[in-house]
Enzyme design. Structure first.
Site, short mmCIF file in Angstrom:
data_model
loop_
_atom_site.label_atom_id
_atom_site.label_comp_id
_atom_site.label_asym_id
_atom_site.label_seq_id
_atom_site.Cartn_x
_atom_site.Cartn_y
_atom_site.Cartn_z
N LYS A 11 0.84 -1.20 0.00
CA LYS A 11 0.00 0.00 0.00
C LYS A 11 0.87 1.25 0.00
O LYS A 11 2.03 1.23 0.41
CB LYS A 11 -0.97 0.01 1.18
CG LYS A 11 -0.32 0.14 2.58
CD LYS A 11 -0.19 1.58 3.05
CE LYS A 11 0.50 1.65 4.42
NZ LYS A 11 1.19 2.91 4.64
N ASP A 141 -1.47 -0.86 10.38
CA ASP A 141 -1.74 -1.04 8.94
C ASP A 141 -2.40 -2.38 8.61
O ASP A 141 -2.92 -2.55 7.51
CB ASP A 141 -0.43 -0.95 8.14
CG ASP A 141 0.06 0.47 7.96
OD1 ASP A 141 -0.77 1.40 8.04
OD2 ASP A 141 1.26 0.65 7.72
#
Length: 316
Positions: A11, A141
């Site tokens: 990401k 995350d």
């Protein structure tokens, strides 16, 4: 029992704003997170014994309990001891394609993949929100990595609000192999330098969060307007990382001159990305970067923005 190979995407951050301190010692954040199709492959294979074994050929990836993939497996064992007793452990093999210590959530997405894989192997039937609840125990995350796509993340990053998927754009990613930025250092240094800007009042934090939800970057994402998104990229951590790491600052400056919609450091770095309208443009910019910076320590990748989180690639 089946073995599973899972795709675990990395990401980038399109937006990272540090709002203030939290009682738990973390920072209050507002982020817009975006999956990319640069992904690791994680294979989970039942091993017939009551233990987890982790394998990875990448020299920078630990294969002990410090690895988030291993910690995810141990968390599942603690949460579901009967299933562990019934089904046993697994061998976890990481095919590492996401660069290590890059600010691209490579470790977090590996942990997320293990949660998803053990949910299948142990036949737990956990929903995505339930998996994300477990993921939040591993790191900020990890919940996003379970679901992927495009999302606003608040709190310390674990509170997710999925938004319209943004998968029509590409990125060029660049990272010096020898440079690693400590995420705790980056946040600690930011606190030391900028804590006079912090908000502590809950109502003001919520108001600021709402401003981002209703702000121009969100509008640009909903419209899939790459040029506008590129102009609105924002990362507070650049204020502390770029002065400390002049090579990263120079890389960012160089990439910003190459075209594309916008250039920024992802997360705590040191990876820098340029947003592009097409694969062809991304490859062209990648070549221009290589021509301008001939350092063999610099690695470059091209990736597409993705609407995917953890996906099963092979079951068998």
């Amino acid at each position: 029992m089946h073995a599973y190979t899972l795709i675990a995407p990395g990401k980038i951050n399109l937006y990272l704003e540090i709002i203030g301190d939290r009682p738990d010692g973390y920072h209050e954040l507002i982020m817009i997170l975006q999956s990319i199709d640069l992904a690791d492959r994680i294979t989970l294979r039942p091993n017939g014994v009551q233990q987890f074994r982790l394998y990875c050929s990448h020299p920078q990836v630990p294969t002990d309990e410090s690895n988030l993939a291993y910690r995810a497996a141990k968390l599942m064992q603690q949460e579901f001891p009967k299933q562990f007793d019934n089904f046993g452990g697994v061998d976890i093999t990481i095919d590492k394609r996401i660069p290590v210590a890059a600010g691209l959530a490579g470790g977090s997405t590996n942990g997320a993949a293990v949660l998803v894989g053990l949910n299948l192997i142990w036949q737990l039937g956990l929903t995505q929100p339930e998996l994300q609840g477990l993921a939040s125990l591993l790191g900020s995350d990890v919940p996003f990595c379970v679901s992927g796509g495009t999302a606003i993340a608040t709190g310390r990053g674990e509170q997710l609000d999925p938004i319209y998927d943004l998968d029509n754009l590409w990125v060029v990613l660049a990272k010096y192999t020898s440079i690693a930025v400590s995420t705790p250092w980056a946040y600690k240094t930011y606190r030391q330098l900028f804590n006079n800007t912090y908000i502590s009042d809950r109502e003001r934090i919520q108001a600021r969060t709402h401003q981002v939800h209703a702000g121009p970057l969100m509008g640009a994402i909903l419209q899939k307007d790459g040029a506008k998104i590129g102009r609105l990229l924002h990362n507070d951590l650049e204020k502390v990382v770029l002065p400390e790491y002049p090579q990263v600052a120079h890389l960012r400056e160089t990439m910003a001159k190459m075209g594309g919609f916008g250039t920024m450091m992802s997360g705590s770095g040191p990876t820098v990305f340029t947003l592009c309208e097409s694969y062809a443009q991304a490859e062209k910019i990648k070549q221009h970067i290589r021509e301008n910076i001939s350092d063999i320590d610099l690695q470059l990748w091209v990736a597409q923005l993705s609407n995917m989180g953890i996906q099963v690639e092979i079951a068998g």
